[in-house]
Design a protein around this motif. Structure first.
Motif, PDB file in Angstrom:
ATOM      1  N   PRO A  36      -1.439  -9.476  -4.378  1.00 11.86           N
ATOM      2  CA  PRO A  36      -1.703  -8.302  -4.624  1.00 11.86           C
ATOM      3  C   PRO A  36      -0.830  -7.851  -5.582  1.00 11.86           C
ATOM      4  O   PRO A  36      -0.237  -7.995  -5.980  1.00 11.86           O
ATOM      5  CB  PRO A  36      -1.037  -7.692  -3.087  1.00 11.86           C
ATOM      6  N   ARG A  37      -1.581  -6.640  -6.381  1.00 12.35           N
ATOM      7  CA  ARG A  37      -0.458  -6.288  -7.607  1.00 12.35           C
ATOM      8  C   ARG A  37      -0.213  -5.243  -7.945  1.00 12.35           C
ATOM      9  O   ARG A  37       0.802  -4.477  -7.790  1.00 12.35           O
ATOM     10  CB  ARG A  37      -1.762  -6.143  -9.224  1.00 12.35           C
ATOM     11  N   PHE A  38      -0.167  -3.733  -6.304  1.00 15.72           N
ATOM     12  CA  PHE A  38       0.336  -3.146  -6.209  1.00 15.72           C
ATOM     13  C   PHE A  38       1.868  -3.293  -5.334  1.00 15.72           C
ATOM     14  O   PHE A  38       1.341  -4.294  -4.982  1.00 15.72           O
ATOM     15  CB  PHE A  38      -0.923  -2.196  -4.921  1.00 15.72           C
ATOM     16  N   ILE A  39       2.574  -2.014  -5.305  1.00 14.35           N
ATOM     17  CA  ILE A  39       4.114  -2.194  -4.459  1.00 14.35           C
ATOM     18  C   ILE A  39       3.146  -1.701  -3.236  1.00 14.35           C
ATOM     19  O   ILE A  39       2.527  -1.302  -3.179  1.00 14.35           O
ATOM     20  CB  ILE A  39       5.043  -2.251  -5.563  1.00 14.35           C
ATOM     21  N   ASN A  40       4.331  -1.715  -2.353  1.00 16.32           N
ATOM     22  CA  ASN A  40       4.377  -1.971  -1.060  1.00 16.32           C
ATOM     23  C   ASN A  40       4.219   0.333  -0.649  1.00 16.32           C
ATOM     24  O   ASN A  40       3.740   0.327   0.308  1.00 16.32           O
ATOM     25  CB  ASN A  40       6.085  -1.983   0.307  1.00 16.32           C
ATOM     26  N   THR A  41       5.079   0.823  -2.333  1.00 18.47           N
ATOM     27  CA  THR A  41       4.675   2.221  -1.687  1.00 18.47           C
ATOM     28  C   THR A  41       3.392   2.520  -2.366  1.00 18.47           C
ATOM     29  O   THR A  41       3.783   3.493  -2.732  1.00 18.47           O
ATOM     30  CB  THR A  41       6.521   2.258  -2.606  1.00 18.47           C
ATOM     31  N   GLU A  42       2.482   1.384  -3.327  1.00 17.82           N
ATOM     32  CA  GLU A  42       1.896   2.317  -3.682  1.00 17.82           C
ATOM     33  C   GLU A  42       0.604   2.084  -3.007  1.00 17.82           C
ATOM     34  O   GLU A  42      -0.783   2.500  -3.616  1.00 17.82           O
ATOM     35  CB  GLU A  42       1.678   1.739  -5.098  1.00 17.82           C
ATOM     36  N   ALA A  43      -0.072   1.265  -2.297  1.00 19.13           N
ATOM     37  CA  ALA A  43      -1.265   0.804  -1.238  1.00 19.13           C
ATOM     38  C   ALA A  43      -0.911   0.709  -0.108  1.00 19.13           C
ATOM     39  O   ALA A  43       0.509  -0.161   0.347  1.00 19.13           O
ATOM     40  CB  ALA A  43      -1.091  -0.130  -2.334  1.00 19.13           C
ATOM     41  N   ARG A  44      -1.729   0.995   0.417  1.00 16.21           N
ATOM     42  CA  ARG A  44      -1.717   0.122   2.679  1.00 16.21           C
ATOM     43  C   ARG A  44      -3.019   1.081   2.668  1.00 16.21           C
ATOM     44  O   ARG A  44      -4.059   1.429   2.492  1.00 16.21           O
ATOM     45  CB  ARG A  44      -0.617   1.572   3.353  1.00 16.21           C
ATOM     46  N   LYS A  45      -3.070  -0.163   3.593  1.00 20.60           N
ATOM     47  CA  LYS A  45      -4.126  -0.392   5.246  1.00 20.60           C
ATOM     48  C   LYS A  45      -4.181   0.927   5.766  1.00 20.60           C
ATOM     49  O   LYS A  45      -3.188   0.818   6.938  1.00 20.60           O
ATOM     50  CB  LYS A  45      -4.996  -1.142   5.041  1.00 20.60           C
ATOM     51  N   SER A  46      -4.691   1.683   5.671  1.00 21.06           N
ATOM     52  CA  SER A  46      -5.206   2.834   7.418  1.00 21.06           C
ATOM     53  C   SER A  46      -6.796   2.887   7.691  1.00 21.06           C
ATOM     54  O   SER A  46      -7.541   2.457   7.618  1.00 21.06           O
ATOM     55  CB  SER A  46      -5.118   4.185   6.386  1.00 21.06           C
ATOM     56  N   ALA A  47      -6.394   2.269   9.257  1.00 21.19           N
ATOM     57  CA  ALA A  47      -8.283   1.835   9.318  1.00 21.19           C
ATOM     58  C   ALA A  47      -8.829   1.153   9.205  1.00 21.19           C
ATOM     59  O   ALA A  47      -9.925   1.928   8.935  1.00 21.19           O
ATOM     60  CB  ALA A  47      -8.514   2.679  10.176  1.00 21.19           C
ATOM     61  N   GLY A  48      -8.973   0.309   8.633  1.00 24.27           N
ATOM     62  CA  GLY A  48      -9.205  -0.505   7.424  1.00 24.27           C
ATOM     63  C   GLY A  48      -9.661   0.161   6.480  1.00 24.27           C
ATOM     64  O   GLY A  48     -11.037  -0.233   5.298  1.00 24.27           O
ATOM     65  N   THR A  49      -9.635   1.136   5.799  1.00 21.37           N
ATOM     66  CA  THR A  49      -9.512   1.615   4.518  1.00 21.37           C
ATOM     67  C   THR A  49      -8.640   1.586   3.628  1.00 21.37           C
ATOM     68  O   THR A  49      -7.285   1.957   4.521  1.00 21.37           O
ATOM     69  CB  THR A  49     -10.139   3.100   4.412  1.00 21.37           C
ATOM     70  N   TRP A  50      -8.262   0.751   2.087  1.00 27.84           N
ATOM     71  CA  TRP A  50      -6.974   0.666   2.020  1.00 27.84           C
ATOM     72  C   TRP A  50      -6.805   2.153   0.824  1.00 27.84           C
ATOM     73  O   TRP A  50      -7.678   3.087   0.260  1.00 27.84           O
ATOM     74  CB  TRP A  50      -7.267  -0.430   0.839  1.00 27.84           C
ATOM     75  N   LEU A  51      -6.096   2.363   1.171  1.00 30.76           N
ATOM     76  CA  LEU A  51      -4.917   3.940   0.172  1.00 30.76           C
ATOM     77  C   LEU A  51      -4.128   3.442  -0.869  1.00 30.76           C
ATOM     78  O   LEU A  51      -3.880   2.818  -0.229  1.00 30.76           O
ATOM     79  CB  LEU A  51      -4.937   4.196   1.664  1.00 30.76           C
ATOM     80  N   VAL A  52      -4.016   3.772  -1.750  1.00 29.20           N
ATOM     81  CA  VAL A  52      -3.949   4.513  -2.858  1.00 29.20           C
ATOM     82  C   VAL A  52      -3.261   5.079  -4.239  1.00 29.20           C
ATOM     83  O   VAL A  52      -3.930   6.182  -3.381  1.00 29.20           O
ATOM     84  CB  VAL A  52      -4.366   3.327  -4.340  1.00 29.20           C
ATOM     85  N   THR A  53      -2.296   4.861  -4.451  1.00 24.42           N
ATOM     86  CA  THR A  53      -1.317   6.319  -5.207  1.00 24.42           C
ATOM     87  C   THR A  53      -2.216   6.425  -6.735  1.00 24.42           C
ATOM     88  O   THR A  53      -1.862   5.887  -6.847  1.00 24.42           O
ATOM     89  CB  THR A  53      -0.057   6.329  -4.917  1.00 24.42           C
ATOM     90  N   ARG A  54      -1.785   7.828  -6.791  1.00 25.40           N
ATOM     91  CA  ARG A  54      -2.104   7.728  -8.430  1.00 25.40           C
ATOM     92  C   ARG A  54      -0.917   7.325  -9.116  1.00 25.40           C
ATOM     93  O   ARG A  54      -1.402   6.084 -10.062  1.00 25.40           O
ATOM     94  CB  ARG A  54      -2.135   9.547  -8.718  1.00 25.40           C
ATOM     95  N   ALA A  55       0.096   7.319  -8.676  1.00 25.89           N
ATOM     96  CA  ALA A  55       0.920   6.226  -9.461  1.00 25.89           C
ATOM     97  C   ALA A  55       1.003   4.808  -9.645  1.00 25.89           C
ATOM     98  O   ALA A  55       0.678   4.399 -10.576  1.00 25.89           O
ATOM     99  CB  ALA A  55       2.727   6.223  -8.682  1.00 25.89           C
ATOM    100  N   GLY A  56      -0.004   4.297  -8.733  1.00 26.20           N
ATOM    101  CA  GLY A  56       0.106   3.140  -8.138  1.00 26.20           C
ATOM    102  C   GLY A  56      -1.226   2.606  -9.363  1.00 26.20           C
ATOM    103  O   GLY A  56      -1.178   1.666  -9.906  1.00 26.20           O
ATOM    104  N   MET A  57      -2.058   3.605  -9.654  1.00 25.98           N
ATOM    105  CA  MET A  57      -2.919   3.042 -10.470  1.00 25.98           C
ATOM    106  C   MET A  57      -2.807   2.893 -12.054  1.00 25.98           C
ATOM    107  O   MET A  57      -2.724   2.442 -12.521  1.00 25.98           O
ATOM    108  CB  MET A  57      -4.003   4.446 -10.036  1.00 25.98           C
ATOM    109  N   GLU A  58      -2.114   4.470 -12.068  1.00 28.93           N
ATOM    110  CA  GLU A  58      -1.755   4.616 -13.465  1.00 28.93           C
ATOM    111  C   GLU A  58      -0.851   3.769 -13.485  1.00 28.93           C
ATOM    112  O   GLU A  58      -0.628   3.132 -14.987  1.00 28.93           O
ATOM    113  CB  GLU A  58      -0.673   6.244 -13.442  1.00 28.93           C
ATOM    114  N   ARG A  59       0.431   2.993 -13.115  1.00 30.30           N
ATOM    115  CA  ARG A  59       0.914   1.742 -13.517  1.00 30.30           C
ATOM    116  C   ARG A  59       0.122   0.715 -14.374  1.00 30.30           C
ATOM    117  O   ARG A  59       0.463  -0.229 -15.103  1.00 30.30           O
ATOM    118  CB  ARG A  59       1.912   1.012 -12.407  1.00 30.30           C
ATOM    119  N   LEU A  60      -0.688   1.010 -12.972  1.00 29.49           N
ATOM    120  CA  LEU A  60      -1.792  -1.022 -13.207  1.00 29.49           C
ATOM    121  C   LEU A  60      -2.356  -0.326 -14.513  1.00 29.49           C
ATOM    122  O   LEU A  60      -3.288  -1.309 -14.535  1.00 29.49           O
ATOM    123  CB  LEU A  60      -2.151  -1.578 -11.980  1.00 29.49           C
ATOM    124  N   TYR A  61      -3.932   1.247 -14.455  1.00 25.65           N
ATOM    125  CA  TYR A  61      -4.534   1.280 -15.284  1.00 25.65           C
ATOM    126  C   TYR A  61      -4.790   2.184 -16.052  1.00 25.65           C
ATOM    127  O   TYR A  61      -5.930   2.667 -16.370  1.00 25.65           O
ATOM    128  CB  TYR A  61      -6.258   1.556 -14.206  1.00 25.65           C
TER     129      TYR A  61
END
Length: 67
Positions: A36-61
């Motif tokens: 995985p490219r996101f770190i623990n504080t940038e993405a997590r799975k909730s009830a089958g749906t991945w949630l990501v943070t703006r900070a994580g998206m900006e760091r990667l993309y």
């Protein structure tokens, strides 16, 4: 900007950054040849749906493109 605006589904993030949804999901989960490219504080799975943070998206993309 509220804290809720900084969290989005992987699908929403892909649309906002102009990426394929699979690209963001694979950044969350990793795949056969890469971890995985996101770190623990940038993405997590909730009830089958991945949630990501703006900070994580900006760091990667980079900053969210203006449409």
């Amino acid at each position: 900007m509220s804290a809720l605006e900084d969290i989005m589904t992987a699908k929403e993030a892909a649309e906002r950054w102009g990426l394929a949804p699979i690209t963001v999901r694979q950044a969350c989960t990793g795949y056969k040849k890469a971890p995985p490219r996101f770190i623990n504080t940038e993405a997590r799975k909730s009830a089958g749906t991945w949630l990501v943070t703006r900070a994580g998206m900006e760091r990667l993309y980079g900053p969210e493109p203006k449409h």
